[in-house]
Write a protein that holds these residues in place. Structure first.
Motif, PDB file in Angstrom:
ATOM      1  N   ASN A  12       8.424  65.878   8.988  1.00 19.33           N
ATOM      2  CA  ASN A  12       8.099  64.715   8.160  1.00 19.33           C
ATOM      3  C   ASN A  12       8.836  64.726   6.826  1.00 19.33           C
ATOM      4  OD1 ASN A  12       6.392  63.573  10.050  1.00 19.33           O
ATOM      5  ND2 ASN A  12       4.525  64.376   9.122  1.00 19.33           N
ATOM      6  N   THR A  13       8.871  65.865   6.162  1.00 18.91           N
ATOM      7  CA  THR A  13       9.521  65.923   4.850  1.00 18.91           C
ATOM      8  C   THR A  13      11.022  65.724   4.995  1.00 18.91           C
ATOM      9  OG1 THR A  13       7.767  67.398   4.092  1.00 18.91           O
ATOM     10  CG2 THR A  13       9.723  67.255   2.714  1.00 18.91           C
ATOM     11  N   GLN A  14      11.610  66.277   6.034  1.00 16.73           N
ATOM     12  CA  GLN A  14      13.029  66.047   6.295  1.00 16.73           C
ATOM     13  C   GLN A  14      13.290  64.556   6.533  1.00 16.73           C
ATOM     14  OE1 GLN A  14      14.778  68.368   9.447  1.00 16.73           O
ATOM     15  NE2 GLN A  14      16.683  67.197   9.393  1.00 16.73           N
ATOM     16  N   ASP A  15      12.429  63.899   7.313  1.00  9.90           N
ATOM     17  CA  ASP A  15      12.590  62.463   7.570  1.00  9.90           C
ATOM     18  C   ASP A  15      12.554  61.667   6.271  1.00  9.90           C
ATOM     19  OD1 ASP A  15      12.694  63.014  10.285  1.00  9.90           O
ATOM     20  OD2 ASP A  15      10.638  62.341  10.683  1.00  9.90           O
ATOM     21  N   ILE A  16      11.628  61.999   5.378  1.00  9.91           N
ATOM     22  CA  ILE A  16      11.517  61.286   4.097  1.00  9.91           C
ATOM     23  C   ILE A  16      12.761  61.555   3.248  1.00  9.91           C
ATOM     24  CG2 ILE A  16      10.190  61.032   1.958  1.00  9.91           C
ATOM     25  CD1 ILE A  16       8.855  59.918   4.598  1.00  9.91           C
ATOM     26  N   ALA A  82      13.644  64.765  -9.841  1.00  8.77           N
ATOM     27  CA  ALA A  82      12.589  63.893  -9.318  1.00  8.77           C
ATOM     28  C   ALA A  82      11.921  64.644  -8.176  1.00  8.77           C
ATOM     29  CB  ALA A  82      13.176  62.572  -8.840  1.00  8.77           C
ATOM     30  N   PHE A  83      10.717  64.222  -7.837  1.00  8.09           N
ATOM     31  CA  PHE A  83       9.913  64.952  -6.861  1.00  8.09           C
ATOM     32  C   PHE A  83       9.330  64.011  -5.811  1.00  8.09           C
ATOM     33  CE2 PHE A  83      10.071  67.366 -10.691  1.00  8.09           C
ATOM     34  CZ  PHE A  83      10.242  68.665 -10.263  1.00  8.09           C
ATOM     35  N   ILE A  84       9.261  64.539  -4.594  1.00 10.90           N
ATOM     36  CA  ILE A  84       8.597  63.864  -3.487  1.00 10.90           C
ATOM     37  C   ILE A  84       7.595  64.863  -2.925  1.00 10.90           C
ATOM     38  CG2 ILE A  84       8.868  62.812  -1.212  1.00 10.90           C
ATOM     39  CD1 ILE A  84      11.905  62.457  -2.013  1.00 10.90           C
ATOM     40  N   GLY A  85       6.359  64.412  -2.771  1.00 16.64           N
ATOM     41  CA  GLY A  85       5.340  65.281  -2.200  1.00 16.64           C
ATOM     42  C   GLY A  85       4.687  64.618  -1.003  1.00 16.64           C
ATOM     43  N   LEU A  86       4.488  65.394   0.042  1.00 12.47           N
ATOM     44  CA  LEU A  86       3.785  64.895   1.216  1.00 12.47           C
ATOM     45  C   LEU A  86       2.446  65.590   1.332  1.00 12.47           C
ATOM     46  CD1 LEU A  86       6.870  64.284   1.864  1.00 12.47           C
ATOM     47  CD2 LEU A  86       6.092  64.114   4.224  1.00 12.47           C
ATOM     48  N   GLY A  87       1.449  64.833   1.761  1.00  7.75           N
ATOM     49  CA  GLY A  87       0.122  65.395   1.927  1.00  7.75           C
ATOM     50  C   GLY A  87      -0.768  64.458   2.724  1.00  7.75           C
ATOM     51  N   ASP A  88      -1.965  64.904   2.983  1.00  7.00           N
ATOM     52  CA  ASP A  88      -2.973  64.155   3.728  1.00  7.00           C
ATOM     53  C   ASP A  88      -4.131  63.895   2.777  1.00  7.00           C
ATOM     54  OD1 ASP A  88      -5.123  63.342   5.292  1.00  7.00           O
ATOM     55  OD2 ASP A  88      -4.817  64.864   6.837  1.00  7.00           O
ATOM     56  N   GLN A  89      -4.223  62.661   2.267  1.00  2.69           N
ATOM     57  CA  GLN A  89      -5.213  62.352   1.241  1.00  2.69           C
ATOM     58  C   GLN A  89      -6.637  62.281   1.765  1.00  2.69           C
ATOM     59  OE1 GLN A  89      -4.622  58.269  -0.314  1.00  2.69           O
ATOM     60  NE2 GLN A  89      -3.332  58.000   1.492  1.00  2.69           N
ATOM     61  N   LEU A  90      -6.827  62.101   3.049  1.00  8.06           N
ATOM     62  CA  LEU A  90      -8.183  62.053   3.587  1.00  8.06           C
ATOM     63  C   LEU A  90      -8.630  63.420   4.098  1.00  8.06           C
ATOM     64  CD1 LEU A  90      -8.177  58.585   5.394  1.00  8.06           C
ATOM     65  CD2 LEU A  90      -8.863  59.163   3.061  1.00  8.06           C
ATOM     66  N   GLY A  91      -7.797  64.075   4.879  1.00  8.40           N
ATOM     67  CA  GLY A  91      -8.155  65.379   5.425  1.00  8.40           C
ATOM     68  C   GLY A  91      -8.196  66.485   4.380  1.00  8.40           C
ATOM     69  N   ILE A 143       3.622  60.734  -0.572  1.00 10.01           N
ATOM     70  CA  ILE A 143       3.705  60.160   0.777  1.00 10.01           C
ATOM     71  C   ILE A 143       2.613  60.787   1.642  1.00 10.01           C
ATOM     72  CG2 ILE A 143       5.116  60.065   2.884  1.00 10.01           C
ATOM     73  CD1 ILE A 143       6.245  58.245   0.741  1.00 10.01           C
ATOM     74  N   ASP A 144       1.928  59.932   2.387  1.00 11.71           N
ATOM     75  CA  ASP A 144       0.917  60.397   3.330  1.00 11.71           C
ATOM     76  C   ASP A 144       1.284  59.879   4.718  1.00 11.71           C
ATOM     77  OD1 ASP A 144      -1.283  60.898   4.923  1.00 11.71           O
ATOM     78  OD2 ASP A 144      -2.755  60.342   3.387  1.00 11.71           O
ATOM     79  N   GLU A 145       1.969  60.708   5.478  1.00  8.08           N
ATOM     80  CA  GLU A 145       2.381  60.344   6.830  1.00  8.08           C
ATOM     81  C   GLU A 145       1.225  60.443   7.815  1.00  8.08           C
ATOM     82  OE1 GLU A 145       6.282  59.641   7.997  1.00  8.08           O
ATOM     83  OE2 GLU A 145       5.106  58.596   6.470  1.00  8.08           O
ATOM     84  N   ASP A 146       0.116  61.041   7.412  1.00  2.00           N
ATOM     85  CA  ASP A 146      -1.030  61.205   8.299  1.00  2.00           C
ATOM     86  C   ASP A 146      -1.916  59.969   8.337  1.00  2.00           C
ATOM     87  OD1 ASP A 146      -0.545  63.958   9.113  1.00  2.00           O
ATOM     88  OD2 ASP A 146      -0.980  64.460   7.029  1.00  2.00           O
ATOM     89  N   THR A 147      -2.171  59.369   7.180  1.00  3.44           N
ATOM     90  CA  THR A 147      -3.116  58.247   7.158  1.00  3.44           C
ATOM     91  C   THR A 147      -2.529  56.947   6.614  1.00  3.44           C
ATOM     92  OG1 THR A 147      -4.008  58.834   4.980  1.00  3.44           O
ATOM     93  CG2 THR A 147      -5.079  59.825   6.908  1.00  3.44           C
ATOM     94  N   GLN A 148      -1.324  56.994   6.035  1.00  2.00           N
ATOM     95  CA  GLN A 148      -0.723  55.761   5.517  1.00  2.00           C
ATOM     96  C   GLN A 148       0.760  55.643   5.891  1.00  2.00           C
ATOM     97  OE1 GLN A 148      -1.556  55.843   1.254  1.00  2.00           O
ATOM     98  NE2 GLN A 148      -3.333  54.538   1.570  1.00  2.00           N
ATOM     99  N   ARG A 149       1.087  56.070   7.079  1.00  2.00           N
ATOM    100  CA  ARG A 149       2.482  56.024   7.550  1.00  2.00           C
ATOM    101  C   ARG A 149       3.069  54.614   7.437  1.00  2.00           C
ATOM    102  NH1 ARG A 149       5.685  59.348  11.002  1.00  2.00           N
ATOM    103  NH2 ARG A 149       3.919  60.757  11.175  1.00  2.00           N
ATOM    104  N   GLU A 150       2.241  53.601   7.645  1.00  2.00           N
ATOM    105  CA  GLU A 150       2.730  52.220   7.606  1.00  2.00           C
ATOM    106  C   GLU A 150       3.223  51.809   6.220  1.00  2.00           C
ATOM    107  OE1 GLU A 150      -1.546  51.998   6.354  1.00  2.00           O
ATOM    108  OE2 GLU A 150      -0.446  53.139   7.864  1.00  2.00           O
ATOM    109  N   LEU A 151       2.870  52.552   5.188  1.00  2.00           N
ATOM    110  CA  LEU A 151       3.308  52.249   3.822  1.00  2.00           C
ATOM    111  C   LEU A 151       4.529  53.060   3.386  1.00  2.00           C
ATOM    112  CD1 LEU A 151      -0.205  52.100   2.107  1.00  2.00           C
ATOM    113  CD2 LEU A 151       1.203  50.188   2.911  1.00  2.00           C
TER     114      LEU A 151
END
Length: 171
Positions: A12-16, A82-91, A143-151
């Motif tokens: 996921n992070t590579q894709d972003i 600059a920074f990009i962070g990926l995580g799961d905001q609900l889990g 970025i939340d690829e787990d619960t907000q991938r559509e955004l």
């Protein structure tokens, strides 16, 4: 030239990182997987984007963990970051994109100029170490690829529009 340095376990992070490179123009960007190149590449660039996912309960991703202490050996004075962070905001609502905040703090302590703060609007989480002092922004793109991938695509595009003028100014 801009270096995007990322660590990615699931891809996921590579894709972003690749999406950001496309938006900024692949002729302007070089992508580096931290597990392949380490951190030595930092010295060759004045513009750096770090992409890091948060694992489990606020942990640093394994490839970043391997070089974590080395970050303290670099001088970031004169570098725009600059920074990009990926995580799961609900889990993992109590640790949302914490690793981005932890890396940000290490790099800022070594003199970096940071761009790309991103509003917290539209996210649902309890805590994050990646918040600005006023808690109105993240220190980078969240970025939340787990619960907000559509955004994700919309957020990546808007963030790149935000940082492009600042990167051009710093070049």
């Amino acid at each position: 030239m801009i270096a995007i340095i990322y660590g990615s376990t699931t891809g996921n992070t590579q894709d972003i990182a690749e999406k950001v490179a496309q938006h900024l123009g692949s002729e302007n960007v070089e992508l580096f997987d931290v597990k392949d190149v380490g951190l030595e590449i930092i010295d060759a660039f004045d513009q750096l984007i770090f992409a890091i996912p948060t694992w489990d309960y606020g942990e640093v991703q394994e490839d970043w963990e391997e070089v974590w202490e080395e970050v303290d050996n670099y001088d970031f004075n004169g570098k725009t970051t600059a920074f990009i962070g990926l995580g799961d905001q609900l889990g993992y609502a109590e640790w949302f994109v914490d690793a981005m905040g932890m890396l940000h703090d290490k790099v800022v302590a070594r003199g970096a100029h940071v761009i790309g703060h991103w509003p917290v609007t539209g996210y649902e989480f309890d805590e994050s170490q990646a918040l600005t002092q006023d808690k109105q922004h993240f220190v980078g793109l969240a970025i939340d690829e787990d619960t907000q991938r559509e955004l994700t695509d919309e957020r990546v595009a808007a963030w790149c529009e935000l940082i492009q003028p600042q990167l051009a100014e710093a070049a």
